[in-house]
Design an enzyme around this catalytic site. Structure first.
Site, PDB file in Angstrom:
ATOM      1  N   ARG A 145       7.552  58.288 -12.680  1.00 29.41           N
ATOM      2  CA  ARG A 145       7.542  59.649 -12.165  1.00 29.41           C
ATOM      3  C   ARG A 145       6.405  59.752 -11.150  1.00 29.41           C
ATOM      4  O   ARG A 145       5.412  59.018 -11.229  1.00 29.41           O
ATOM      5  CB  ARG A 145       7.305  60.654 -13.294  1.00 29.41           C
ATOM      6  CG  ARG A 145       8.343  60.609 -14.415  1.00 29.41           C
ATOM      7  CD  ARG A 145       7.954  61.579 -15.532  1.00 29.41           C
ATOM      8  NE  ARG A 145       8.939  61.596 -16.606  1.00 29.41           N
ATOM      9  CZ  ARG A 145       8.884  60.839 -17.691  1.00 29.41           C
ATOM     10  NH1 ARG A 145       7.864  59.994 -17.857  1.00 29.41           N
ATOM     11  NH2 ARG A 145       9.816  60.907 -18.617  1.00 29.41           N
ATOM     12  N   LYS A 168       4.632  61.522 -20.253  1.00 28.52           N
ATOM     13  CA  LYS A 168       4.690  62.875 -20.787  1.00 28.52           C
ATOM     14  C   LYS A 168       4.177  62.904 -22.221  1.00 28.52           C
ATOM     15  O   LYS A 168       4.438  62.001 -23.000  1.00 28.52           O
ATOM     16  CB  LYS A 168       6.136  63.395 -20.754  1.00 28.52           C
ATOM     17  CG  LYS A 168       6.623  63.787 -19.361  1.00 28.52           C
ATOM     18  CD  LYS A 168       7.989  64.426 -19.443  1.00 28.52           C
ATOM     19  CE  LYS A 168       8.439  64.943 -18.084  1.00 28.52           C
ATOM     20  NZ  LYS A 168       9.778  65.587 -18.162  1.00 28.52           N
ATOM     21  N   HIS A 228      11.792  61.646  -7.047  1.00 29.46           N
ATOM     22  CA  HIS A 228      12.672  61.429  -8.193  1.00 29.46           C
ATOM     23  C   HIS A 228      13.912  60.630  -7.802  1.00 29.46           C
ATOM     24  O   HIS A 228      14.536  59.991  -8.651  1.00 29.46           O
ATOM     25  CB  HIS A 228      13.068  62.768  -8.819  1.00 29.46           C
ATOM     26  CG  HIS A 228      12.919  62.785 -10.313  1.00 29.46           C
ATOM     27  ND1 HIS A 228      11.715  62.585 -10.953  1.00 29.46           N
ATOM     28  CD2 HIS A 228      13.842  62.924 -11.301  1.00 29.46           C
ATOM     29  CE1 HIS A 228      11.894  62.632 -12.262  1.00 29.46           C
ATOM     30  NE2 HIS A 228      13.167  62.830 -12.505  1.00 29.46           N
ATOM     31  N   HIS A 285      11.929  57.845 -21.433  1.00 31.54           N
ATOM     32  CA  HIS A 285      12.788  58.915 -21.926  1.00 31.54           C
ATOM     33  C   HIS A 285      12.714  58.980 -23.444  1.00 31.54           C
ATOM     34  O   HIS A 285      12.930  57.982 -24.128  1.00 31.54           O
ATOM     35  CB  HIS A 285      14.252  58.674 -21.522  1.00 31.54           C
ATOM     36  CG  HIS A 285      14.534  58.953 -20.091  1.00 31.54           C
ATOM     37  ND1 HIS A 285      15.589  58.383 -19.405  1.00 31.54           N
ATOM     38  CD2 HIS A 285      13.904  59.755 -19.193  1.00 31.54           C
ATOM     39  CE1 HIS A 285      15.596  58.813 -18.159  1.00 31.54           C
ATOM     40  NE2 HIS A 285      14.583  59.644 -18.016  1.00 31.54           N
TER      41      HIS A 285
END
Length: 309
Positions: free
Chosen positions: A147, A171, A244, A270
Site C-alpha cells: 500500500r 494495517k 493502488h 489481507h
C-alpha cells in the site's frame, strides 16, 4: 455528557488500542456527525437512542447522498462506539447491533497489463535523480504490492538484501515479510547508494526512510499520488495511474502466473481471503477473453437442427 463520552472513546482508541492518527480522525468525524444529528433531534443522552432512531439516521445519510460504502463505514464506527458505551454501562443495549449493512457492488480493480507497465517504466527520464527515484517507487510497489502508506514508511533497516525481504508494518500494526525480485533489488541498491544520497545532500538532518522528496525529506502519500499522475499522463498510456493500481497489478499478475491465492493474501496483508479473491475474477475475465479470441470454435454459431454427434 454526550460529548465527553466521545472524548473518552477517542482517548481509548489512541492510548489503549493505539489506532493510527488517520483512523482516529476518521472515527472522530463519523461520531461527531452523529452527535450533531442527535443534538438536532433533541437527544440528551445515548440511552435515549433506539433502533428506529438509528434507522432514521441512516435515512438521513442516504438523503445527503452518501454512498453505500460510506454509510457502511458510518455504521461500523458507530456500532463500535456504542459497544464501548455498553461496556461502560452508559447504555443498556446497542441499537446499532441489529442494523444490517447496505449492500455494495464491488468494482473490478483497475490494473495494468505487463506491456502497459513496461511502457510506464520506460517513459521515465532517468537523467535526473527524481526520475530514478520515481522509477524506484514504481518498481518497489509493483514488486511487492505494498500500500502507498506502507511504501512511504519503509526504512532502510527494514530491508534484508541477503534474503530479499522487506519487513512491512501494515494495517493495525501487523507485521509481515514481503519478498522482492532481483531486478528490484538491483535498482534499490543503486538508488540507496547514489540517488538517495544525492537527494539528501542539502538536508542537514538524516532520517531512516527509503523514499525521499526533492528536498531529502520523507516523501508523503500525496507526493506519491502526484508523482504517479504526472508520470502516467506523460507516458504512452495517457491515463492516470494511482498507487493502488500498482497493488492491483501486482496481485493480478501473480495470480495470472499461477500463484497460490493464500500466498498472495499473505503478501498483500489481507485479513480476509475475500479481499484477495476479487483478483481471481480479473484473471478469469482475462482467461475468457483469451479463450474467445484464440479457440477456433469460440466464435462459431451453434449447430441448429443437426446431429451434434
Amino acid at each position: 455528557m454526550m460529548k465527553e463520552w466521545i472524548d473518552h472513546y477517542l482517548n481509548y482508541l489512541t492510548n489503549l488500542k493505539q489506532y493510527s492518527k488517520l483512523t482516529i480522525k476518521t472515527y472522530s468525524n463519523d461520531i461527531e456527525q452523529f452527535y450533531l444529528y442527535c443534538k438536532k433531534e433533541a437527544f440528551d443522552s445515548y440511552d435515549q437512542i433506539t433502533y428506529p432512531h438509528v434507522r432514521g439516521y441512516i435515512v438521513f445519510l442516504h438523503d445527503h447522498d452518501l454512498s453505500n460504502l460510506s454509510i457502511r463505514h458510518h455504521i461500523s464506527v458507530l456500532r463500535c462506539f456504542f459497544a464501548y458505551l455498553l461496556e461502560n454501562d452508559v447504555i443498556k443495549a446497542n441499537p446499532f447491533a441489529l442494523v444490517s449493512q447496505p449492500k455494495i457492488t464491488k468494482k473490478m480493480p483497475e490494473f495494468l497489463y505487463y506491456d502497459e507497465f513496461e511502457a510506464l517504466i520506460d517513459s521515465i527520464d532517468l537523467s535526473k535523480p527524481l526520475g530514478k527515484r520515481n522509477r524506484m517507487i514504481i518498481e518497489l510497489m509493483y514488486a511487492t504490492g505494498l500500500r502507498v502508506s506502507e511504501a512511504i514508511n519503509v526504512k532502510l533497516a527494514d530491508i534484508d538484501f541477503a534474503q530479499g525481504l522487506i519487513v512491512v508494518k501494515g494495517k493495525g500494526g501487523k507485521t509481515r515479510y514481503v519478498p522482492f525480485n532481483p531486478i528490484c533489488q538491483q535498482y534499490m541498491e543503486e538508488y540507496i547508494e547514489d540517488t538517495r544520497k544525492e537527494l539528501m545532500e542539502n538536508r542537514n538532518e538524516a532520517h531512516p526512510y527509503l523514499f525521499v522528496n526533492q528536498y531529502g525529506g520523507k516523501i508523503t502519500e500525496r507526493g506519491v499520488y502526484d508523482m504517479l499522475k504526472k508520470v502516467s499522463l506523460n507516458s504512452p498510456l495517457k491515463k492516470k495511474v494511482h498507487p493502488h493500481m500498482l497493488r492491483h497489478t501486482f496481485a493480478t499478475h501473480l495470480l495470472d502466473q499461477g500463484a497460490d491465492i493464500r500466498i498472495v493474501q499473505e503478501m498483500m496483508g489481507h485479513a480476509d481471503l475475500s479481499s484477495t479473491q476479487i483478483y481471481t475474477h480479473v484473471t478469469m475475465d482475462k482467461l475468457k477473453k483469451t479463450y474467445m479470441s484464440a479457440h477456433p470454435l469460440a466464435n462459431k454459431s451453434p449447430l441448429k437442427g443437426k446431429d451434434k454427434d
